[in-house]
Design a protein around this motif. Structure first.
Motif, short mmCIF file in Angstrom:
data_model
loop_
_atom_site.label_atom_id
_atom_site.label_comp_id
_atom_site.label_asym_id
_atom_site.label_seq_id
_atom_site.Cartn_x
_atom_site.Cartn_y
_atom_site.Cartn_z
N UNK A 199 -55.07 78.11 -3.51
CA UNK A 199 -54.46 79.00 -2.67
C UNK A 199 -54.13 78.33 -1.01
N UNK A 200 -55.37 77.52 -0.76
CA UNK A 200 -55.03 76.82 0.53
C UNK A 200 -54.17 75.89 0.83
N UNK A 219 -50.93 76.19 -0.35
CA UNK A 219 -49.84 76.81 -0.45
C UNK A 219 -48.90 76.51 0.85
N UNK A 256 -49.48 78.30 4.24
CA UNK A 256 -50.97 78.23 4.87
C UNK A 256 -51.10 76.91 5.59
N UNK A 314 -49.10 76.66 8.55
CA UNK A 314 -49.52 77.37 9.70
C UNK A 314 -50.60 76.21 10.27
N UNK A 315 -51.36 75.85 9.51
CA UNK A 315 -52.48 75.04 9.95
C UNK A 315 -51.96 73.72 10.59
N UNK A 365 -48.32 74.87 13.45
CA UNK A 365 -48.66 76.05 14.32
C UNK A 365 -49.91 75.70 14.99
N UNK A 366 -51.10 75.66 13.97
CA UNK A 366 -52.39 75.38 14.75
C UNK A 366 -53.02 73.98 15.26
N UNK A 376 -53.67 71.47 13.44
CA UNK A 376 -54.93 70.75 12.79
C UNK A 376 -54.44 69.32 12.29
N UNK A 427 -58.11 66.64 8.75
CA UNK A 427 -59.29 67.69 8.67
C UNK A 427 -58.84 68.52 7.57
N UNK A 428 -57.83 68.87 7.34
CA UNK A 428 -57.41 69.98 6.59
C UNK A 428 -57.85 69.56 4.98
N UNK A 432 -61.66 69.42 4.86
CA UNK A 432 -62.15 70.73 4.65
C UNK A 432 -61.73 71.16 3.01
N UNK A 445 -64.50 69.52 0.83
CA UNK A 445 -65.76 70.10 0.96
C UNK A 445 -65.62 71.37 -0.13
N UNK A 446 -64.39 72.28 0.17
CA UNK A 446 -64.32 73.38 -0.76
C UNK A 446 -64.35 73.13 -2.14
N UNK A 505 -45.62 85.27 7.26
CA UNK A 505 -46.81 86.24 7.11
C UNK A 505 -47.10 86.60 8.48
N UNK A 516 -61.56 76.59 8.68
CA UNK A 516 -61.04 76.18 7.62
C UNK A 516 -61.60 76.65 6.16
N UNK A 550 -57.36 82.76 1.71
CA UNK A 550 -55.90 82.24 0.90
C UNK A 550 -55.89 82.99 -0.52
N UNK A 586 -50.21 85.64 -3.78
CA UNK A 586 -50.99 85.27 -4.65
C UNK A 586 -51.57 86.55 -5.47
#
Lengths: 198, 198
Positions: A163-164, A166, A169, A172-173, A176-177, A179, A183-184, A187, A190-191, B129, B156, B163, B169
Motif C-alpha cells: 500500500x505505501x 502505491x 502515496x 505525495x511523499x 509534494x512533501x 521526502x 528516506x522513503x 522507512x 523498516x516496515x 486524495x 512514514x 495506506x 485499497x
C-alpha cells in the motif's frame, strides 16, 4: 468457427503489418526517449512523430490520442519491469534469499512507480488502479512472505506492505512533501522488517 | 479595504440568509437519508428536492451539481468523523490508552472509508486524495505512535499504517475481492501489532 479473421494473404497486407509493427516500435522508442529527456508533460504528438520519422497521422492511427500513447508507454514499462522480477538477475529476479528479493522489490518498485506517476497523470488514469499490475505485485510479495516464513493473513499483509508503494502515496511523499527517495525506501525496509520478524 | 461585502442590512436579506442556511441543512439531511436508504448511485436531485420540500432549482443553486452535493455530503461526514476523533467518547476519542485508541481509529476509519468510497465515486473525485483528510489522519496516527513509545521514522510509519485504509485499497478488498470487513480489520490490527512491537 468463432474466429472470423480472413485467411492470410501474401504480399502487400503482410508488408503493411510489418510496417505497422515497425512504426509502433519506432514511435514507442521516440516517445520514451522524449519523456526521459523532457518529462511526460512536455511531450507533444508532433515531436514524437518527428523523432520517429513518421507523419503525425500515423501517431494518432496507432495510439488514438496523446493519452493513448502515454498509456501504451506505461503498459510497456510495467511489462518490462515484471519481466525483470520474473526472470531478471538477482536480487530482484530469482536466485537471492527471499528477504533480499523483497527489499530489492521495494527499492525497484519505488523507482518504477515514481517514473509511472507522471505517465499516469498524462494518460489521464490517475483514478482507477491497474488491477493487473496490482495482482502481479500482490502475488509476488505474498510468495516472498511465505518463503521468508511469515505466518498470518498473507494476502492482506502483502497488501499492507504494498500500500505505501502505491502511486498517489509515493507521489505525495516525494513530489509534494519532498521526502528524499532514500528516506522513503529506508522507512519501507523498516516496515518490512517489523512485519516479517514475528 | 480589501473586503467588499456590503454592510449588513436589516430585514429581508438576513431572512434570506437564514432561509438559505435552513434549506442547505434540509437538503443535506434529505440527501444523507436517501443515500443511506438507496445508496449514493441511486439518488437523484429531484428526489433530494422533493424530500427536503424545496424546488429542484434550490438544490442546484446550493450545490451547483449532483457531484457538488455528493462532495458536500462527503465533507460533512469527514468533518463529523474528525470531531469524534478529537472530542468524542473513548476509545476513538481521548481518554483511552494510545494503542486502544489506534485500534479504535482503524476500525472506525475502515467503516467511514467504505461509506465514503461510494460518495467519492458519485462526487467524481476518485483520483486526487483529499490532502486535508489525509493530513488529519497522518497527524493523529503519528501522535498515537509516539504516545505508544514507537521509535523510528514516525511520519512514514504513520503513512504505512494508513495506506491500507485508503479508499481504492479498501474498496477493492471489500467490494471486488469480497473480503469480510472483520477480516480486513483483523489484518490491520495485526499489522499495527507488528509495527508497534519494536
Amino acid at each position: 468457427m468463432s474466429d472470423h479473421r480472413p485467411l492470410p494473404l501474401l504480399g502487400a497486407p503482410q508488408t503493411e503489418r510489418r510496417d505497422a509493427a515497425r512504426n509502433r516500435e519506432a514511435l514507442m522508442c521516440a516517445a520514451a526517449a522524449l519523456v526521459a529527456e523532457h518529462g511526460a508533460a512536455a511531450v507533444t504528438m508532433d515531436e514524437v512523430a518527428a523523432r520517429a520519422g513518421v507523419g503525425k497521422g500515423t501517431v494518432f492511427r496507432r495510439f488514438e490520442s496523446r493519452e493513448g500513447l502515454m498509456g501504451a508507454l506505461l503498459n510497456q514499462s510495467e511489462t518490462d519491469w515484471q519481466a525483470s522480477v520474473i526472470s531478471g538477475p538477482p536480487p530482484l529476479g530469482p536466485g537471492a534469499p527471499p528477504l533480499d528479493r523483497l527489499r530489492a522489490f521495494g527499492r525497484s518498485r519505488i523507482e518504477v512507480t515514481l517514473q509511472h506517476a507522471e505517465l499516469i497523470r498524462e494518460a489521464g488514469r490517475v483514478g482507477p488502479r491497474s488491477y493487473a499490475a496490482y495482482s502481479f505485485t500482490a502475488m509476488h510479495v505474498r510468495y516472498l512472505l511465505a518463503e521468508i516464513g511469515v505466518t498470518g493473513d498473507l494476502p492482506l499483509l502483502a497488501t499492507a506492505i504494498l500500500a505505501p508503494l502505491e502511486v498517489p502515496i509515493l507521489d505525495q511523499q516525494v513530489r509534494i512533501e519532498e521526502f528524499p527517495v532514500d528516506r522513503v525506501y529506508e522507512a519501507w525496509t523498516d516496515l518490512v522488517g517489523r512485519v516479517v520478524q514475528r
